[in-house]
Design a protein around this motif. Sequence first.
Motif, PDB file in Angstrom:
ATOM      1  N   ARG A 401       0.836  -1.195   0.000  1.00 33.60           N
ATOM      2  CA  ARG A 401       0.000   0.000   0.000  1.00 33.60           C
ATOM      3  C   ARG A 401       0.873   1.248   0.000  1.00 33.60           C
ATOM      4  NH1 ARG A 401      -3.806  -1.237   5.057  1.00 33.60           N
ATOM      5  NH2 ARG A 401      -1.793  -1.818   5.871  1.00 33.60           N
ATOM      6  N   GLN A 455      -8.129   5.728  -0.855  1.00 33.09           N
ATOM      7  CA  GLN A 455      -7.670   4.354  -0.963  1.00 33.09           C
ATOM      8  C   GLN A 455      -6.207   4.344  -1.379  1.00 33.09           C
ATOM      9  OE1 GLN A 455      -9.273   1.626  -0.154  1.00 33.09           O
ATOM     10  NE2 GLN A 455     -11.250   2.592   0.259  1.00 33.09           N
ATOM     11  N   PRO A 456      -5.390   3.529  -0.721  1.00 39.59           N
ATOM     12  CA  PRO A 456      -3.976   3.468  -1.113  1.00 39.59           C
ATOM     13  C   PRO A 456      -3.819   2.834  -2.481  1.00 39.59           C
ATOM     14  CG  PRO A 456      -4.484   1.774   0.501  1.00 39.59           C
ATOM     15  CD  PRO A 456      -5.705   2.640   0.405  1.00 39.59           C
ATOM     16  N   VAL A 458      -1.203   0.840  -5.474  1.00 38.91           N
ATOM     17  CA  VAL A 458      -0.216  -0.235  -5.577  1.00 38.91           C
ATOM     18  C   VAL A 458       0.638   0.017  -6.810  1.00 38.91           C
ATOM     19  CG1 VAL A 458       0.158  -2.711  -5.764  1.00 38.91           C
ATOM     20  CG2 VAL A 458      -1.780  -1.849  -4.467  1.00 38.91           C
TER      21      VAL A 458
END
Length: 475
Positions: A401, A455-456, A458
């Motif tokens: 993350r 939201q993290p 990727v």
Amino acid sequence: MDTISLNSHEYETWQVPAYNITSGNTRVLLSRTRLYPDPDFQYNFARRALWQTTDDINSTKYMSISFVNLGHLTLNHALTLRQPSPIVDFLWYPRASRHSPATYCFIASVRECPVKLLDGNDGRLRASYPIVDHRERHIAPHSLLFNPTADKLYCGFQDAIEIFDIHRPGEGERLLTRPSKKSKEGLKGIVSSLSCSARGTYFAAGTLTSASPVADNVALFDVSDGMQVLSVGGIWTYESGGVVQAMFNPTNEYRLYAAFRRSPCVWAWDLRNASVPVCRFEPKEVTAVGMTPDSDGCNNASNVLRYSPTNQKIHFDIERGGRWMSRGDQEGNIAIYDLHANQQFADTTMDGMSGFGTGNAGNGPVNVIQPIQEFKAHSDAIGSATFHPLKPVLLSVSGSRHFDAVASNISFTGSEGSAYSDLDSALNSDEGEREGAQHWQRPRGVIVRPRARPQPTVCDASIKLWDFGFENPST
């Protein structure tokens, strides 16, 4: 009477896969960069992958609340098993095989749920093993372990290990690991890792609590009665984090390896002298953030801070032959270590105990072993790099993350039309009168945050297969 034809190759003697690691060549056998989409978690990634023992099927634990089975060395999506809560840990049944439906199952630890025995074909619930605390809440264990005979299940959680008979669903036997008033021996905190020795006479347990001069965070327990027989120490001066993974050498019951949180190293002990580690396996050019190249434990000659500690669990693996160990890092590199290199250090340490050698008797530097091979595998942190039990193949998964992109979405507006417009006018009107005087500094803008929950992201959520069995073209 029906006759059954038997093939001779079904009864061939199992042989250790031949790894061609010393050649320094790596080859990507298969790669999957697009994972199974999750509508509730846009930036999904795999945290860990485990091979099934007898088949070419691997099960992957995702960051979301689902399992994904990828089969037949093709990385093709076979089955997705969604769970009601986040997945803490999972483990295949030791004798699982898709040719034997009775054994084709795995154990899953899901938050606020009983421990589940799930079918590998359709995901149906076969049995449940509840762990209930004093407030009658279900506890999800952080570590799972089968004994060598595959009839006992060990579940590690806060200050205890629950032991179940898998043939009898229901409550198990609780083994308390924390120290008591009568005995100071024990482990404090969450039991984060469990590993059984090659002969199955004892098992090792590690906790997330940091080691201290008076208490270690790795210990050995007897399988027969559950009593602690040994405390594995000498690590509190080197590591400040808890145990991420502890693992025995598959071919040597005296070799124990452990990895710790926020550390790139893997430590090794010879249990004949468990008071100090024999050596540590460390990647090349490792320097932690905030440390200088001249500080202890760093071998980087430049001023570049290459390694940034992370709380993410980075797992390692040892192949069945007991020689090669693989581990990823936060930057997407995979390191392969030769475990036979620490044999000389272990023998020297034992000689030092008897007075016949120098060894590491607890007051000297720990021997450092660097990888035989290290290569760039992914563009993000590698959660696990697992050897295939029957073939010279390595499976790696990546993803973590990142909140940098989330922070970049926060914008700043100017003074015009902002909440500070009236204040700006008042301050500008008497700016000449208060020139040169110290006064309150007004904000330069208004922080505008998105309405949706951040939201993290990727960087690289991929799964790759690496071939270590091909011949070196130059030879």
